[in-house]
Design an enzyme around this catalytic site. Structure first.
Site, PDB file in Angstrom:
ATOM      1  N   SER A 257       8.315  -5.608 -36.846  1.00  0.00           N
ATOM      2  CA  SER A 257       7.888  -6.287 -38.067  1.00  0.00           C
ATOM      3  C   SER A 257       8.718  -5.826 -39.259  1.00  0.00           C
ATOM      4  O   SER A 257       9.184  -4.674 -39.290  1.00  0.00           O
ATOM      5  CB  SER A 257       6.419  -5.931 -38.307  1.00  0.00           C
TER       6      SER A 257
ATOM      7  N   TYR B  43      -0.753   0.576 -38.787  1.00  0.00           N
ATOM      8  CA  TYR B  43      -0.148  -0.544 -38.054  1.00  0.00           C
ATOM      9  C   TYR B  43       1.378  -0.429 -38.098  1.00  0.00           C
ATOM     10  O   TYR B  43       2.054  -0.459 -37.066  1.00  0.00           O
ATOM     11  CB  TYR B  43      -0.595  -1.888 -38.655  1.00  0.00           C
TER      12      TYR B  43
ATOM     13  N   LYS C  16       4.396   0.409 -35.109  1.00  0.00           N
ATOM     14  CA  LYS C  16       5.639  -0.344 -34.828  1.00  0.00           C
ATOM     15  C   LYS C  16       6.856   0.580 -34.881  1.00  0.00           C
ATOM     16  O   LYS C  16       7.750   0.530 -34.023  1.00  0.00           O
ATOM     17  CB  LYS C  16       5.819  -1.469 -35.859  1.00  0.00           C
TER      18      LYS C  16
HETATM   19  P1  NAD Z   1      -2.127 -12.155 -32.011  1.00  0.00           P
HETATM   20  O1  NAD Z   1      -3.251 -11.212 -32.292  1.00  0.00           O
HETATM   21  O2  NAD Z   1      -2.370 -13.612 -32.178  1.00  0.00           O
HETATM   22  O3  NAD Z   1      -1.553 -11.906 -30.544  1.00  0.00           O
HETATM   23  C1  NAD Z   1      -1.598 -10.638 -29.922  1.00  0.00           C
HETATM   24  C2  NAD Z   1      -2.186 -10.843 -28.527  1.00  0.00           C
HETATM   25  O4  NAD Z   1      -2.217  -9.584 -27.853  1.00  0.00           O
HETATM   26  C3  NAD Z   1      -3.621 -11.389 -28.554  1.00  0.00           C
HETATM   27  O5  NAD Z   1      -3.699 -12.512 -27.697  1.00  0.00           O
HETATM   28  C4  NAD Z   1      -4.462 -10.222 -28.036  1.00  0.00           C
HETATM   29  O6  NAD Z   1      -5.596 -10.688 -27.323  1.00  0.00           O
HETATM   30  C5  NAD Z   1      -3.461  -9.490 -27.170  1.00  0.00           C
HETATM   31  N1  NAD Z   1      -3.726  -8.047 -26.994  1.00  0.00           N
HETATM   32  C6  NAD Z   1      -3.944  -7.106 -27.950  1.00  0.00           C
HETATM   33  N2  NAD Z   1      -4.129  -5.917 -27.379  1.00  0.00           N
HETATM   34  C7  NAD Z   1      -4.016  -6.075 -26.028  1.00  0.00           C
HETATM   35  C8  NAD Z   1      -4.108  -5.210 -24.913  1.00  0.00           C
HETATM   36  N3  NAD Z   1      -4.392  -3.917 -25.047  1.00  0.00           N
HETATM   37  N4  NAD Z   1      -3.927  -5.719 -23.680  1.00  0.00           N
HETATM   38  C9  NAD Z   1      -3.654  -7.050 -23.509  1.00  0.00           C
HETATM   39  N5  NAD Z   1      -3.571  -7.914 -24.532  1.00  0.00           N
HETATM   40  C10 NAD Z   1      -3.748  -7.445 -25.779  1.00  0.00           C
HETATM   41  O7  NAD Z   1      -0.903 -11.690 -32.911  1.00  0.00           O
HETATM   42  P2  NAD Z   1       0.481 -12.435 -33.216  1.00  0.00           P
HETATM   43  O8  NAD Z   1       0.471 -12.836 -34.643  1.00  0.00           O
HETATM   44  O9  NAD Z   1       0.784 -13.427 -32.177  1.00  0.00           O
HETATM   45  O10 NAD Z   1       1.463 -11.189 -33.109  1.00  0.00           O
HETATM   46  C11 NAD Z   1       2.157 -10.891 -31.907  1.00  0.00           C
HETATM   47  C12 NAD Z   1       2.959  -9.619 -32.114  1.00  0.00           C
HETATM   48  O11 NAD Z   1       3.850  -9.787 -33.219  1.00  0.00           O
HETATM   49  C13 NAD Z   1       2.087  -8.395 -32.449  1.00  0.00           C
HETATM   50  O12 NAD Z   1       2.637  -7.268 -31.793  1.00  0.00           O
HETATM   51  C14 NAD Z   1       2.239  -8.267 -33.949  1.00  0.00           C
HETATM   52  O13 NAD Z   1       2.064  -6.946 -34.381  1.00  0.00           O
HETATM   53  C15 NAD Z   1       3.679  -8.744 -34.153  1.00  0.00           C
HETATM   54  N6  NAD Z   1       3.922  -9.251 -35.505  1.00  0.00           N
HETATM   55  C16 NAD Z   1       3.105 -10.241 -35.997  1.00  0.00           C
HETATM   56  C17 NAD Z   1       3.306 -10.705 -37.291  1.00  0.00           C
HETATM   57  C18 NAD Z   1       2.401 -11.758 -37.894  1.00  0.00           C
HETATM   58  O14 NAD Z   1       2.353 -11.883 -39.113  1.00  0.00           O
HETATM   59  N7  NAD Z   1       1.701 -12.551 -37.103  1.00  0.00           N
HETATM   60  C19 NAD Z   1       4.348 -10.170 -38.080  1.00  0.00           C
HETATM   61  C20 NAD Z   1       5.157  -9.190 -37.534  1.00  0.00           C
HETATM   62  C21 NAD Z   1       4.939  -8.727 -36.236  1.00  0.00           C
END
Ligand code: NAD
Ligand code: UDP
Length: 342
Positions: free
Chosen positions: A124, A148, A152
């Site tokens: 991120s 958080y 990362k």
């Molecule tokens: P999201 O919460 O929609 O998706 C994450 C998924 O991981 C969910 O479906 C959740 O059920 C699953 N999950 C969490 N812990 C788990 C575990 N222990 N075992 C199995 N499944 C698990 O989030 P997103 O927005 O799709 O983000 C995806 C990735 O991108 C994350 O790692 C997040 O930190 C990173 N990210 C997101 C953003 C944003 O703004 N959305 C920005 C930068 C980075």
């Protein structure tokens, strides 16, 4: 080629699974549905007319991961699974460290055991902390201001250590800026549970009347209109960034790092105005106190990804707002609108 997508039912994961299937990759999803539901995957399959394999499993349970690798010959892993709410990470840091770090340790150790050493990790822009100048290039200093972000940063460092210890690993650290929007079909999109933390889902729920008013966190930043500036990127462009990364990942070992952003910064007020145009609705808002930990402005220099991966974001702010509105208007209660919650 078979790709394991952890967190594949989530927001970015579901859009990436869709693009992977379109490109004829075989897709295996592992998700525990802690922040998603199976309906997103049903819809990905309906849109593409293709099927994926799916495991309801938790990365905290190593035997479940083991089972996936026993059942499938995986070529590469795209690792989205993790908890992502910054505010929540401050109140329950241990849960964040346990889920994000232990989950990743378990995944990496099973990958190592099965000799699968290609991984794309969802990092991120938060790892840049409060950047001294803009735009941000990949070599900027890194820091974390909350658990958080620290999870990362630590995972990035662990992956770097892993490569130092074993040069067979191929690792891509993708630093996302602010993903927004939804697939153009309006069938999949962002479906936050409870009160949204992020700007775009909050605005769109004000537009549908589910929430009464947006609070704009701070009107006195050193930005053109005083509100915070971010690099919003359409989730489909972001998903395509992963598709462009895979051939490089498979062909060459090492650690590569890319910013996935557009290079453009938009203020909160610009986002509100653009969303009003796309939805033809007025967004009620009030300027309130700054949110602790927020920075004034953040946007990427995405030129490295363009040069080395041949990827760049193509969708405009108008596309982002229209597609968010299309998804939200069709699914005012998210995936629960038309289906029973899984
Ligand atoms: P999201 O919460 O929609 O998706 C994450 C998924 O991981 C969910 O479906 C959740 O059920 C699953 N999950 C969490 N812990 C788990 C575990 N222990 N075992 C199995 N499944 C698990 O989030 P997103 O927005 O799709 O983000 C995806 C990735 O991108 C994350 O790692 C997040 O930190 C990173 N990210 C997101 C953003 C944003 O703004 N959305 C920005 C930068 C980075
Ligand atoms: N923001 C806001 N009101 C909200 C949510 C966010 O004013 O209800 C602002 C926030 O201060 C920041 C921008 O919108 O300037 C993007 O915030 P978001 O939480 O979506 O992403 P961040 O960049 O903080 O990860």
């Amino acid at each position: 080629m078979k790709i394991l997508v952890t967190g594949g039912a989530g927001y970015i994961g579901s859009h990436t699974c869709l693009e992977l299937l379109k490109e004829n990759y075989d897709v295996v999803v592992l998700d525990n549905f802690s922040n998603s539901c199976k309906e997103s995957l049903n819809r990905v399959q309906n849109i593409t007319g293709k099927t994926l394999s799916f495991y309801e499993a938790d990365l905290l349970e190593r035997p479940s991961i083991h089972q996936v690798f026993k059942d499938h010959t995986i070529d590469a892993v795209i690792h989205f699974a993790g908890l992502k709410a910054v505010g929540e990470s401050v109140t329950i840091p241990l849960k964040y460290y346990h889920n994000n770090l232990t989950g990743t340790f378990n995944l990496l150790s099973v990958m190592d055991e099965f000799n699968v050493k290609n991984i794309v990790f969802s990092s991120s822009a938060t790892v840049y902390g409060n950047p001294a100048t803009l735009p941000i290039t990949e070599d900027f200093p890194l820091s974390a201001t909350n658990p958080y972000g620290r999870s990362k940063l630590v995972i990035e460092e662990i992956l770097q250590d892993l490569y130092k210890s074993d040069k067979d690993w191929s690792i891509a650290l993708l630093r996302y800026f602010n993903p927004v929007g939804a697939h153009e079909s309006g069938e999949i999109g962002e479906d936050p549970q409870g009160m949204p933390n992020n700007l775009m889902p909050y605005i769109s729920q004000v537009a549908t009347g589910r929430l009464p008013r947006l609070s704009i966190f701070g009107g006195d930043y050193d930005t053109p209109d005083g509100t915070g500036v971010r690099d919003y990127i359409h989730v489909t462009d972001l998903a395509l960034g992963h598709i462009h990364t895979l051939p490089k990942l498979i062909s060459k070992t090492g650690v590569v790092i890319y910013n996935l952003g557009t290079g453009n910064g938009f203020s909160v007020l610009e986002m509100v105005k653009s969303f009003e145009r796309a939805s033809d609705r007025q967004i009620a808002y009030k300027i309130t106190e700054r949110r602790p930990g927020d920075i004034a402005a953040c946007f990427a220099d995405p030129s490295k990804a363009k040069k080395e991966l041949g990827w760049e974001a193509t969708k405009s702010l108008e596309n982002m707002c229209q597609d968010t509105w299309n998804w939200q208007a069709k699914n005012p209660m998210g995936y629960r609108t038309h289906s029973k919650k899984e």
